[in-house]
Design a protein around this motif. Structure first.
Motif, PDB file in Angstrom:
ATOM      1  N   SER A 105     -14.521  27.705  21.340  1.00 48.02           N
ATOM      2  CA  SER A 105     -15.361  27.479  22.511  1.00 48.02           C
ATOM      3  C   SER A 105     -16.818  27.245  22.119  1.00 48.02           C
ATOM      4  O   SER A 105     -17.519  26.442  22.746  1.00 48.02           O
ATOM      5  CB  SER A 105     -15.263  28.678  23.460  1.00 48.02           C
ATOM      6  OG  SER A 105     -16.168  28.542  24.518  1.00 48.02           O
TER       7      SER A 105
ATOM      8  N   THR B  13     -15.517  31.312  17.711  1.00 47.01           N
ATOM      9  CA  THR B  13     -14.383  30.771  18.465  1.00 47.01           C
ATOM     10  C   THR B  13     -14.529  29.257  18.637  1.00 47.01           C
ATOM     11  O   THR B  13     -15.639  28.713  18.531  1.00 47.01           O
ATOM     12  CB  THR B  13     -14.296  31.416  19.863  1.00 47.01           C
ATOM     13  OG1 THR B  13     -15.454  31.042  20.630  1.00 47.01           O
ATOM     14  CG2 THR B  13     -14.178  32.935  19.778  1.00 47.01           C
TER      15      THR B  13
ATOM     16  N   TRP C  51     -17.853  35.676  19.549  1.00 49.51           N
ATOM     17  CA  TRP C  51     -17.783  34.413  20.302  1.00 49.51           C
ATOM     18  C   TRP C  51     -18.206  33.220  19.460  1.00 49.51           C
ATOM     19  O   TRP C  51     -17.596  32.148  19.544  1.00 49.51           O
ATOM     20  CB  TRP C  51     -18.657  34.493  21.557  1.00 49.51           C
ATOM     21  CG  TRP C  51     -18.754  33.152  22.212  1.00 49.51           C
ATOM     22  CD1 TRP C  51     -17.843  32.594  23.049  1.00 49.51           C
ATOM     23  CD2 TRP C  51     -19.795  32.195  22.044  1.00 49.51           C
ATOM     24  NE1 TRP C  51     -18.266  31.337  23.411  1.00 49.51           N
ATOM     25  CE2 TRP C  51     -19.457  31.064  22.809  1.00 49.51           C
ATOM     26  CE3 TRP C  51     -20.980  32.181  21.315  1.00 49.51           C
ATOM     27  CZ2 TRP C  51     -20.268  29.943  22.867  1.00 49.51           C
ATOM     28  CZ3 TRP C  51     -21.779  31.063  21.375  1.00 49.51           C
ATOM     29  CH2 TRP C  51     -21.423  29.957  22.152  1.00 49.51           C
TER      30      TRP C  51
END
Length: 142
Positions: A133, A131, A128
């Motif tokens: 995001s 990413t 994550w």
């Protein structure tokens, strides 16, 4: 005659330095976490010295997890990153503490499944953090 003044949009604060620090910490954490089942497997195949290294890496992971919490605090407070990361890193720190205790007391019925959960969490967090995001500030601003 009206002259339109260009408006200067205030730049959005985004996690930059704190994000790179978190990326470094989570990637290093993942590498150490992934070494643990390899070291345990080497022990099971007869390399008795691997268990000593397994214990040492596990103890060092507690220090890395503390640094993760500090990195998450910087990411959330300074970089305005995602709030959920802070409680997750605290839980990782606590889980690794329990993992060390279960390993030293030879409670394999807890040590093995907790180790699997730690590995899965470390993989998900490390994936994550790379990413787009993770680079977006809190509040959905793009």
């Amino acid at each position: 005659m009206d002259v339109l003044q260009p408006t200067t949009a205030r730049p959005t604060r985004r996690p930059r330095v704190s994000l790179w620090a978190l990326r470094f910490l989570l990637t290093g954490h993942l590498l150490a976490v992934l070494a643990q089942p390899v070291l345990a497997g080497r022990y099971l195949t007869g390399d008795v010295d691997a268990m000593e290294v397994h214990g040492l890496v596990g103890s060092l992971l507690a220090l890395v997890a503390m640094a993760l919490v500090a990195g998450a605090i910087a990411y959330v407070l300074v970089g305005r990153g995602r709030l959920w990361l802070l409680p997750v890193t605290v839980l990782v720190f606590l889980a690794e503490g329990f993992q060390i205790g279960a390993g030293h007391s030879r409670q394999l019925e807890l040590h093995v499944p907790l180790g699997v959960a730690i590995v899965v969490t470390a993989v998900l967090l490390a994936a994550w953090v790379w990413t787009p995001s993770a680079a977006r500030p809190r509040g959905g601003a793009r």
